[in-house]
Design a protein around this motif. Structure first.
Motif, PDB file in Angstrom:
ATOM      1  N   GLY A 159       0.814  -1.217   0.000  1.00 41.21           N
ATOM      2  CA  GLY A 159       0.000   0.000   0.000  1.00 41.21           C
ATOM      3  C   GLY A 159       0.844   1.263   0.000  1.00 41.21           C
ATOM      4  O   GLY A 159       0.547   2.225  -0.725  1.00 41.21           O
ATOM      5  N   LEU A 160       1.915   1.255   0.802  1.00 46.32           N
ATOM      6  CA  LEU A 160       2.824   2.409   0.835  1.00 46.32           C
ATOM      7  C   LEU A 160       3.504   2.611  -0.521  1.00 46.32           C
ATOM      8  O   LEU A 160       3.615   3.738  -1.009  1.00 46.32           O
ATOM      9  CB  LEU A 160       3.879   2.220   1.921  1.00 46.32           C
ATOM     10  CG  LEU A 160       3.422   2.438   3.365  1.00 46.32           C
ATOM     11  CD1 LEU A 160       4.531   2.032   4.330  1.00 46.32           C
ATOM     12  CD2 LEU A 160       3.030   3.892   3.597  1.00 46.32           C
ATOM     13  N   MET A 161       3.944   1.517  -1.117  1.00 45.96           N
ATOM     14  CA  MET A 161       4.598   1.630  -2.419  1.00 45.96           C
ATOM     15  C   MET A 161       3.616   2.091  -3.495  1.00 45.96           C
ATOM     16  O   MET A 161       3.964   2.893  -4.369  1.00 45.96           O
ATOM     17  CB  MET A 161       5.251   0.300  -2.801  1.00 45.96           C
ATOM     18  CG  MET A 161       6.510   0.001  -1.991  1.00 45.96           C
ATOM     19  SD  MET A 161       7.408  -1.479  -2.526  1.00 45.96           S
ATOM     20  CE  MET A 161       6.486  -2.738  -1.653  1.00 45.96           C
ATOM     21  N   ALA A 162       2.379   1.590  -3.412  1.00 52.15           N
ATOM     22  CA  ALA A 162       1.356   2.030  -4.366  1.00 52.15           C
ATOM     23  C   ALA A 162       1.071   3.522  -4.200  1.00 52.15           C
ATOM     24  O   ALA A 162       0.880   4.245  -5.191  1.00 52.15           O
ATOM     25  CB  ALA A 162       0.078   1.215  -4.171  1.00 52.15           C
ATOM     26  N   TRP A 167       1.651   9.099  -6.150  1.00 47.14           N
ATOM     27  CA  TRP A 167       2.145  10.471  -6.019  1.00 47.14           C
ATOM     28  C   TRP A 167       3.076  10.832  -7.169  1.00 47.14           C
ATOM     29  O   TRP A 167       3.019  11.946  -7.691  1.00 47.14           O
ATOM     30  CB  TRP A 167       2.853  10.640  -4.684  1.00 47.14           C
ATOM     31  CG  TRP A 167       1.925  10.922  -3.542  1.00 47.14           C
ATOM     32  CD1 TRP A 167       0.641  11.397  -3.621  1.00 47.14           C
ATOM     33  CD2 TRP A 167       2.206  10.745  -2.151  1.00 47.14           C
ATOM     34  NE1 TRP A 167       0.103  11.532  -2.361  1.00 47.14           N
ATOM     35  CE2 TRP A 167       1.043  11.140  -1.438  1.00 47.14           C
ATOM     36  CE3 TRP A 167       3.314  10.298  -1.433  1.00 47.14           C
ATOM     37  CZ2 TRP A 167       0.968  11.101  -0.048  1.00 47.14           C
ATOM     38  CZ3 TRP A 167       3.241  10.260  -0.043  1.00 47.14           C
ATOM     39  CH2 TRP A 167       2.086  10.654   0.633  1.00 47.14           C
ATOM     40  N   ILE A 168       3.931   9.896  -7.568  1.00 46.84           N
ATOM     41  CA  ILE A 168       4.816  10.165  -8.697  1.00 46.84           C
ATOM     42  C   ILE A 168       4.002  10.395  -9.965  1.00 46.84           C
ATOM     43  O   ILE A 168       4.284  11.313 -10.755  1.00 46.84           O
ATOM     44  CB  ILE A 168       5.820   9.009  -8.884  1.00 46.84           C
ATOM     45  CG1 ILE A 168       6.818   8.997  -7.716  1.00 46.84           C
ATOM     46  CG2 ILE A 168       6.561   9.136 -10.216  1.00 46.84           C
ATOM     47  CD1 ILE A 168       7.739   7.795  -7.715  1.00 46.84           C
ATOM     48  N   HIS A 169       2.958   9.588 -10.154  1.00 45.43           N
ATOM     49  CA  HIS A 169       2.081   9.758 -11.321  1.00 45.43           C
ATOM     50  C   HIS A 169       1.372  11.114 -11.273  1.00 45.43           C
ATOM     51  O   HIS A 169       1.277  11.805 -12.295  1.00 45.43           O
ATOM     52  CB  HIS A 169       1.060   8.617 -11.366  1.00 45.43           C
ATOM     53  CG  HIS A 169       0.094   8.715 -12.504  1.00 45.43           C
ATOM     54  ND1 HIS A 169      -1.170   9.265 -12.364  1.00 45.43           N
ATOM     55  CD2 HIS A 169       0.209   8.360 -13.810  1.00 45.43           C
ATOM     56  CE1 HIS A 169      -1.787   9.234 -13.525  1.00 45.43           C
ATOM     57  NE2 HIS A 169      -0.980   8.689 -14.427  1.00 45.43           N
ATOM     58  N   GLU A 170       0.885  11.483 -10.078  1.00 45.52           N
ATOM     59  CA  GLU A 170       0.233  12.786  -9.919  1.00 45.52           C
ATOM     60  C   GLU A 170       1.196  13.911 -10.286  1.00 45.52           C
ATOM     61  O   GLU A 170       0.814  14.887 -10.938  1.00 45.52           O
ATOM     62  CB  GLU A 170      -0.229  12.965  -8.465  1.00 45.52           C
ATOM     63  CG  GLU A 170      -1.472  12.206  -8.103  1.00 45.52           C
ATOM     64  CD  GLU A 170      -2.739  12.899  -8.560  1.00 45.52           C
ATOM     65  OE1 GLU A 170      -3.064  13.983  -8.053  1.00 45.52           O
ATOM     66  OE2 GLU A 170      -3.413  12.338  -9.440  1.00 45.52           O
ATOM     67  N   LYS A 175      -1.478  16.342 -12.478  1.00 43.42           N
ATOM     68  CA  LYS A 175      -2.888  16.300 -12.104  1.00 43.42           C
ATOM     69  C   LYS A 175      -3.170  17.069 -10.812  1.00 43.42           C
ATOM     70  O   LYS A 175      -4.314  17.406 -10.534  1.00 43.42           O
ATOM     71  CB  LYS A 175      -3.353  14.851 -11.975  1.00 43.42           C
ATOM     72  CG  LYS A 175      -3.470  14.137 -13.304  1.00 43.42           C
ATOM     73  CD  LYS A 175      -4.081  12.755 -13.149  1.00 43.42           C
ATOM     74  CE  LYS A 175      -4.281  12.090 -14.503  1.00 43.42           C
ATOM     75  NZ  LYS A 175      -4.899  10.745 -14.375  1.00 43.42           N
ATOM     76  N   PHE A 176      -2.119  17.325 -10.031  1.00 41.32           N
ATOM     77  CA  PHE A 176      -2.296  18.087  -8.796  1.00 41.32           C
ATOM     78  C   PHE A 176      -2.782  19.511  -9.067  1.00 41.32           C
ATOM     79  O   PHE A 176      -3.251  20.194  -8.160  1.00 41.32           O
ATOM     80  CB  PHE A 176      -0.976  18.133  -8.016  1.00 41.32           C
ATOM     81  CG  PHE A 176       0.175  18.706  -8.802  1.00 41.32           C
ATOM     82  CD1 PHE A 176       0.408  20.066  -8.839  1.00 41.32           C
ATOM     83  CD2 PHE A 176       1.039  17.868  -9.504  1.00 41.32           C
ATOM     84  CE1 PHE A 176       1.464  20.603  -9.565  1.00 41.32           C
ATOM     85  CE2 PHE A 176       2.099  18.389 -10.238  1.00 41.32           C
ATOM     86  CZ  PHE A 176       2.308  19.761 -10.265  1.00 41.32           C
ATOM     87  N   ALA A 201       9.156  13.695  -5.249  1.00 43.78           N
ATOM     88  CA  ALA A 201       9.982  13.461  -4.056  1.00 43.78           C
ATOM     89  C   ALA A 201       9.188  12.718  -2.985  1.00 43.78           C
ATOM     90  O   ALA A 201       9.691  11.763  -2.372  1.00 43.78           O
ATOM     91  CB  ALA A 201      10.496  14.790  -3.508  1.00 43.78           C
ATOM     92  N   ARG A 202       7.948  13.132  -2.757  1.00 43.81           N
ATOM     93  CA  ARG A 202       7.105  12.434  -1.773  1.00 43.81           C
ATOM     94  C   ARG A 202       6.885  10.983  -2.184  1.00 43.81           C
ATOM     95  O   ARG A 202       6.869  10.074  -1.336  1.00 43.81           O
ATOM     96  CB  ARG A 202       5.759  13.143  -1.634  1.00 43.81           C
ATOM     97  CG  ARG A 202       5.842  14.526  -1.011  1.00 43.81           C
ATOM     98  CD  ARG A 202       4.478  15.198  -1.070  1.00 43.81           C
ATOM     99  NE  ARG A 202       3.569  14.663  -0.085  1.00 43.81           N
ATOM    100  CZ  ARG A 202       2.236  14.644  -0.233  1.00 43.81           C
ATOM    101  NH1 ARG A 202       1.689  15.094  -1.345  1.00 43.81           N
ATOM    102  NH2 ARG A 202       1.467  14.165   0.722  1.00 43.81           N
ATOM    103  N   GLY A 203       6.711  10.760  -3.480  1.00 46.57           N
ATOM    104  CA  GLY A 203       6.520   9.396  -3.959  1.00 46.57           C
ATOM    105  C   GLY A 203       7.725   8.517  -3.703  1.00 46.57           C
ATOM    106  O   GLY A 203       7.588   7.354  -3.287  1.00 46.57           O
TER     107      GLY A 203
END
Length: 268
Positions: A159-162, A167-170, A175-176, A201-203
């Motif tokens: 779940g954390l990795m997903a 976040w990386i995709h966003e 999309k943000f 970075a958050r991702g």
């Protein structure tokens, strides 16, 4: 009109009150302060020292508290984050048409409420905020005690990795920006760049935390689970060494700047 309808209408009007919008903007800025401090501590770690501070939100809270007028600033941040939590709850109930977006709003509200509790506990009781590392280890330990605990911890890691991939995709797809009302072209370009770097970075941090929790699942050792601080430190142990950690730290600082942009331009 029934009592339920009356209460529901009053709650909706409260959620849409201009004062709550202003408090939510203060909350976005408070989030920016936390991320800026996390990024700065992570940058210090990359180059050999952090002064013993945790590179996570609990460490950032303690750093604010240690400053002149730190208590005043923490109260302002707590009020802003509480307003942001209430605004997210209102979004989950009335503002978001899609189920996924409603779930995201609820999850964000839980995070902000947790931060408010940590800040107010420090201010009123002198109770230090728990680090995300200890929180992750406690959660992992609790899952291990359940039937199929090792499997549940593995799901937690996935779940954390997903979340990190999301976040990386966003960030990569920008999309943000769907809730950002930035009309001036140069300002919009700057905000897009800040948000893209910050979300990526958050991702990376979330994926690193997921890998460490996964290691805890495989070895049945909850002490290997990690929050933000240990996840960041683990980046310095990769082949790219401290340079990857430094890059992510800079990304978190840029995300802080994006949070300040949210306090001005985010739809509320």
């Amino acid at each position: 009109m029934t009592t339920t309808e009356t209460v529901g209408g009053a709650a909706r009007r409260a959620a849409q009150h201009p004062l709550l919008d202003k408090l939510a903007k203060v909350g976005f800025a408070a989030r920016g302060v936390l991320y800026a401090l996390i990024g700065l501590v992570a940058l210090q770690i990359a180059f050999g020292g952090s002064g013993g501070e945790e590179a996570d939100k609990s460490g950032a809270i303690h750093m604010v508290a240690a400053q002149p007028f730190g208590s005043v600033l923490l109260w302002i941040m707590a009020v802003g984050l509480a307003g942001l939590a209430l605004w997210q709850i209102g979004e989950a109930i009335w503002g978001r048409p899609k189920l996924r977006e409603r779930v995201e709003s609820v999850a964000r509200a839980v995070v902000y409420v947790t931060l408010v509790v940590s800040i107010t506990s420090l201010l009123l009781k002198g109770k230090e905020a728990a680090s995300t590392d200890s929180q992750s280890q406690d959660a992992t330990r609790a899952l291990f005690e359940l039937p199929g605990g090792q499997f549940l911890v593995g799901l937690f890691a996935l779940g954390l990795m997903a979340l990190g991939v999301y976040w990386i995709h966003e960030g990569w797809t920008e999309k943000f920006m769907r809730d950002m009302h930035v009309t001036e072209p140069k300002a919009r370009t700057t905000v897009v760049r800040l948000g893209k770097a910050g979300y990526i970075a958050r991702g990376v941090v979330a994926i690193a935390a997921g890998v460490l929790v996964g290691q805890a699942a495989l070895t049945y050792d909850p002490d290997k689970a990690a929050g933000i601080d240990d996840a960041l430190k683990s980046l310095s142990e990769t082949p790219m060494g401290p340079w990857l950690l430094a890059a992510v730290a800079i990304g978190l600082i840029l995300f802080a700047a994006y949070c300040f942009a949210e306090s001005r331009w985010h739809r509320t």
